[in-house]
Design a protein around this motif. Structure first.
Motif, PDB file in Angstrom:
ATOM      1  N   GLY A   1      62.769  -4.749  17.111  1.00  0.00           N
ATOM      2  CA  GLY A   1      61.723  -4.762  18.126  1.00  0.00           C
ATOM      3  C   GLY A   1      61.206  -3.386  18.485  1.00  0.00           C
ATOM      4  N   THR A   2      62.018  -2.346  18.293  1.00  0.00           N
ATOM      5  CA  THR A   2      61.586  -0.990  18.623  1.00  0.00           C
ATOM      6  C   THR A   2      61.112  -0.215  17.398  1.00  0.00           C
ATOM      7  OG1 THR A   2      63.861  -0.179  18.400  1.00  0.00           O
ATOM      8  CG2 THR A   2      63.146  -0.856  20.600  1.00  0.00           C
ATOM      9  N   VAL A   3      61.133  -0.856  16.232  1.00  0.00           N
ATOM     10  CA  VAL A   3      60.676  -0.196  15.001  1.00  0.00           C
ATOM     11  C   VAL A   3      59.221  -0.597  14.744  1.00  0.00           C
ATOM     12  CG1 VAL A   3      61.029   0.091  12.516  1.00  0.00           C
ATOM     13  CG2 VAL A   3      62.999  -0.243  14.033  1.00  0.00           C
ATOM     14  N   PRO A   4      58.281   0.347  14.759  1.00  0.00           N
ATOM     15  CA  PRO A   4      56.875  -0.012  14.520  1.00  0.00           C
ATOM     16  C   PRO A   4      56.693  -0.689  13.169  1.00  0.00           C
ATOM     17  CG  PRO A   4      57.068   2.256  15.305  1.00  0.00           C
ATOM     18  CD  PRO A   4      58.462   1.794  14.991  1.00  0.00           C
ATOM     19  N   LEU A   5      55.799  -1.661  13.132  1.00  0.00           N
ATOM     20  CA  LEU A   5      55.481  -2.352  11.883  1.00  0.00           C
ATOM     21  C   LEU A   5      54.207  -1.747  11.312  1.00  0.00           C
ATOM     22  CD1 LEU A   5      56.160  -4.632   9.931  1.00  0.00           C
ATOM     23  CD2 LEU A   5      54.824  -6.182  11.365  1.00  0.00           C
ATOM     24  N   VAL A   6      54.321  -1.142  10.134  1.00  0.00           N
ATOM     25  CA  VAL A   6      53.192  -0.476   9.481  1.00  0.00           C
ATOM     26  C   VAL A   6      53.025  -1.101   8.101  1.00  0.00           C
ATOM     27  CG1 VAL A   6      52.266   1.706   8.655  1.00  0.00           C
ATOM     28  CG2 VAL A   6      53.635   1.658  10.747  1.00  0.00           C
ATOM     29  N   ASN A   7      51.873  -1.722   7.874  1.00  0.00           N
ATOM     30  CA  ASN A   7      51.643  -2.475   6.643  1.00  0.00           C
ATOM     31  C   ASN A   7      50.589  -1.814   5.762  1.00  0.00           C
ATOM     32  OD1 ASN A   7      53.424  -4.512   7.468  1.00  0.00           O
ATOM     33  ND2 ASN A   7      51.812  -5.591   8.574  1.00  0.00           N
ATOM     34  N   PRO A   8      50.720  -1.945   4.441  1.00  0.00           N
ATOM     35  CA  PRO A   8      49.652  -1.482   3.547  1.00  0.00           C
ATOM     36  C   PRO A   8      48.415  -2.346   3.725  1.00  0.00           C
ATOM     37  CG  PRO A   8      51.339  -2.676   2.310  1.00  0.00           C
ATOM     38  CD  PRO A   8      51.856  -2.530   3.703  1.00  0.00           C
ATOM     39  N   LEU A   9      47.271  -1.706   3.878  1.00  0.00           N
ATOM     40  CA  LEU A   9      46.021  -2.425   4.137  1.00  0.00           C
ATOM     41  C   LEU A   9      45.116  -2.432   2.916  1.00  0.00           C
ATOM     42  CD1 LEU A   9      44.419  -3.879   6.371  1.00  0.00           C
ATOM     43  CD2 LEU A   9      43.434  -1.659   6.984  1.00  0.00           C
ATOM     44  N   THR A  10      44.909  -1.260   2.315  1.00  0.00           N
ATOM     45  CA  THR A  10      44.054  -1.162   1.140  1.00  0.00           C
ATOM     46  C   THR A  10      44.267   0.207   0.501  1.00  0.00           C
ATOM     47  OG1 THR A  10      41.779  -1.422   0.324  1.00  0.00           O
ATOM     48  CG2 THR A  10      42.071  -0.194   2.375  1.00  0.00           C
ATOM     49  N   VAL A  11      43.626   0.419  -0.652  1.00  0.00           N
ATOM     50  CA  VAL A  11      43.628   1.721  -1.318  1.00  0.00           C
ATOM     51  C   VAL A  11      42.175   2.120  -1.546  1.00  0.00           C
ATOM     52  CG1 VAL A  11      44.290   3.033  -3.370  1.00  0.00           C
ATOM     53  CG2 VAL A  11      45.843   1.283  -2.445  1.00  0.00           C
ATOM     54  N   GLU A  12      41.802   3.317  -1.086  1.00  0.00           N
ATOM     55  CA  GLU A  12      40.423   3.795  -1.206  1.00  0.00           C
ATOM     56  C   GLU A  12      40.401   5.095  -1.999  1.00  0.00           C
ATOM     57  OE1 GLU A  12      39.165   4.281   2.802  1.00  0.00           O
ATOM     58  OE2 GLU A  12      38.994   2.113   3.209  1.00  0.00           O
ATOM     59  N   ASN A  13      39.943   5.016  -3.249  1.00  0.00           N
ATOM     60  CA  ASN A  13      39.885   6.207  -4.107  1.00  0.00           C
ATOM     61  C   ASN A  13      41.224   6.944  -4.167  1.00  0.00           C
ATOM     62  OD1 ASN A  13      37.081   5.846  -4.628  1.00  0.00           O
ATOM     63  ND2 ASN A  13      36.620   6.774  -2.640  1.00  0.00           N
ATOM     64  N   GLY A  14      42.268   6.177  -4.299  1.00  0.00           N
ATOM     65  CA  GLY A  14      43.607   6.743  -4.412  1.00  0.00           C
ATOM     66  C   GLY A  14      44.325   6.909  -3.095  1.00  0.00           C
ATOM     67  N   LYS A  15      43.588   6.914  -1.987  1.00  0.00           N
ATOM     68  CA  LYS A  15      44.205   7.083  -0.663  1.00  0.00           C
ATOM     69  C   LYS A  15      44.787   5.761  -0.185  1.00  0.00           C
ATOM     70  CE  LYS A  15      41.504   7.140   2.834  1.00  0.00           C
ATOM     71  NZ  LYS A  15      40.401   7.560   3.725  1.00  0.00           N
ATOM     72  N   LEU A  16      46.059   5.782   0.250  1.00  0.00           N
ATOM     73  CA  LEU A  16      46.709   4.593   0.780  1.00  0.00           C
ATOM     74  C   LEU A  16      46.383   4.456   2.258  1.00  0.00           C
ATOM     75  CD1 LEU A  16      48.689   2.214   0.577  1.00  0.00           C
ATOM     76  CD2 LEU A  16      50.568   3.834   0.954  1.00  0.00           C
ATOM     77  N   VAL A  17      45.804   3.318   2.623  1.00  0.00           N
ATOM     78  CA  VAL A  17      45.440   3.045   4.012  1.00  0.00           C
ATOM     79  C   VAL A  17      46.446   2.061   4.593  1.00  0.00           C
ATOM     80  CG1 VAL A  17      43.656   2.213   5.587  1.00  0.00           C
ATOM     81  CG2 VAL A  17      43.008   3.416   3.474  1.00  0.00           C
TER      82      VAL A  17
END
Length: 435
Positions: free
Chosen positions: A363-379
């Motif tokens: 519950g105290t660990v933020p959830l960060v998910n992969p959304l997309t890749v834009e020209n090599g950059k991970l969003v």
């Protein structure tokens, strides 16, 4: 202090406990106990209890810290250290008193039953393969360290990054690995983040990042071991409460001599006493299972230990009566002052229950998910639930994302009710922008 009892006497007490465990209806793996000295116990504690584990500086640091604290009498050693494996392995420190060994063995059988029956453990771990898995991982990591083309520095670089992101995996189970047809379908459809990886940042980096094979293997080792530990993280209150409840119940049925019984009451109260300024999971869990057994009976608590995790356990069963008995309250820090914000009365107990439920497990660990890749950059997308990222940690963590991804990365989040982007380039410079 040198133990004054014989191994034969310890075995006799263990057999009596096992008989009571069977009579109570607990369902355990075969139990194995190993006797060790305090230095061995320190090592097992630092290396998460495993007979074999891969080397990393963080484990050595944990060992030295615990050894120093123990030497200066600033902390004690754990009463029990038990592994979710089949057979179940637990360690007993040889200098413990006879009663402490008896209590520890009874406590371990409670953990054993919980490991075997709770659904999080059943669905996400393979206890029959636990020891071999950790040994295999250790051998592979040591092989990379010894490889002249790789070496310890590069291994440490990858492990540091993987450890920083270790909880960014699927939280409700690993799911099945994709077959060739599924991978081909995902590739033909395009779209950088398939559904099965949308909540699995480490898995996505392994499959879609620029890591070499040995680097992927290291990250996957950390990921697999995280899945082993996640059920323990998610059930800390239940697991310790269940073990504490059963050691209390079993020892009251053992017919202990008066001297041992008096020590038992002292030791038990030390285990389940409330802690000042923080939650003692043994205390909360023990009191809740004691209350639930008296209220609903054995069949009900057996079902609860099988189905729930801490968050659901607290939301369903931590009622006003228990909040008052446990003297729970919530507080806020204002400058240098600590201000009580809610007490366990009719108006405040639900708020306290929900605050506690939100703070356990992941519950105290933020959830960060992969959304997309834009020209090599991970969003990446931070799943905002009203709690902001701690910026110092976020800025350091995104650097580790860049290390593993092999290109720029950014996290979309919310700060002060405004949409923000935390961006990191290959130069490791971190900037925060408005979206």
């Amino acid at each position: 202090m040198t133990a004054s009892y014989a191994l034969k006497e310890l075995t006799w007490w263990n057999e009596k406990i096992e008989d009571l465990v069977r009579q109570a209806g607990l369902d355990c793996y075969e139990q194995q106990f190993e006797i060790c000295d305090y230095e061995d116990m320190l090592c097992y504690e630092a290396y998460v209890g495993m007979p074999s584990h891969y080397p990393h500086w963080s484990y050595g640091k944990a060992y030295e810290r615990q050894k120093t604290f123990y030497s200066y009498n600033l902390t004690g050693l754990p009463y029990e250290l038990v592994i979710n494996s089949d057979p179940c392995i637990a360690y007993l420190m040889k200098d413990n008193s006879l009663l402490l060994q008896i209590l520890t063995m009874a406590h371990v059988y409670g953990h054993n039953d919980f490991f075997k029956n709770n659904r999080l453990f059943k669905n996400n771990t393979r206890p029959e393969l636990t020891v071999e898995m950790f040994k295999t991982h250790a051998d592979r990591v040591r092989g990379y360290v010894a490889n002249p083309g790789i070496g310890p520095k590069e291994v440490e670089r990858i492990l540091d990054a993987a450890h920083a992101l270790r909880f960014q995996v699927r939280r409700l189970g690993k799911g099945k690995p994709p077959d060739r047809k599924q991978l081909a379908k995902e590739k033909s459809e395009g779209g950088p983040v398939p559904e099965r990886l949308q909540n699995d940042l480490l898995g996505f980096i392994i499959e879609r990042g620029k890591l070499s094979d040995w680097e992927k293997d290291l990250v996957n080792i950390v990921r697999e071991e995280t899945y082993y530990f996640l059920p323990q993280v998610e059930t800390k209150i239940m697991n310790e409460g269940w073990a504490s409840y059963w050691h209390y119940k079993l020892l009251n049925q053992l017919g202990l001599p008066q001297g041992l019984h008096f020590e038992f009451l002292q030791r038990h109260n030390m285990v389940v006493r409330p802690h000042e300024g923080r939650i003692n999971p043994y205390f909360i869990g023990f009191k809740m299972f004691e209350y639930l057994d008296k209220t609903y009976g054995l069949e009900k608590i057996l079902a609860i230990r099988e189905e729930d995790r801490d968050q659901a356990f607290l939301r369903r069963y931590l009622n006003q009566e228990l909040c008052e008995e446990l003297r729970l309250f919530s507080y806020r820090i204002r400058g240098v002052d600590i201000v009580v914000s809610e007490v366990a009365d009719e108006a405040g107990w639900k708020y306290i229950r929900d605050e506690l439920a939100n703070s356990v497990g992941l519950g105290t660990v933020p959830l960060v998910n992969p959304l997309t890749v834009e020209n090599g950059k991970l969003v990446l997308e931070h799943v905002y639930d009203g709690r902001e990222l701690e910026m110092t940690y976020a800025k350091e963590t995104i650097k580790y994302v860049v290390d593993l991804w092999g290109d720029c990365a950014e996290i979309q989040t919310k700060l002060n009710n405004r949409n923000k982007v935390i961006r990191c380039g290959m130069d490791k410079l971190v900037c925060v922008w408005d979206m």
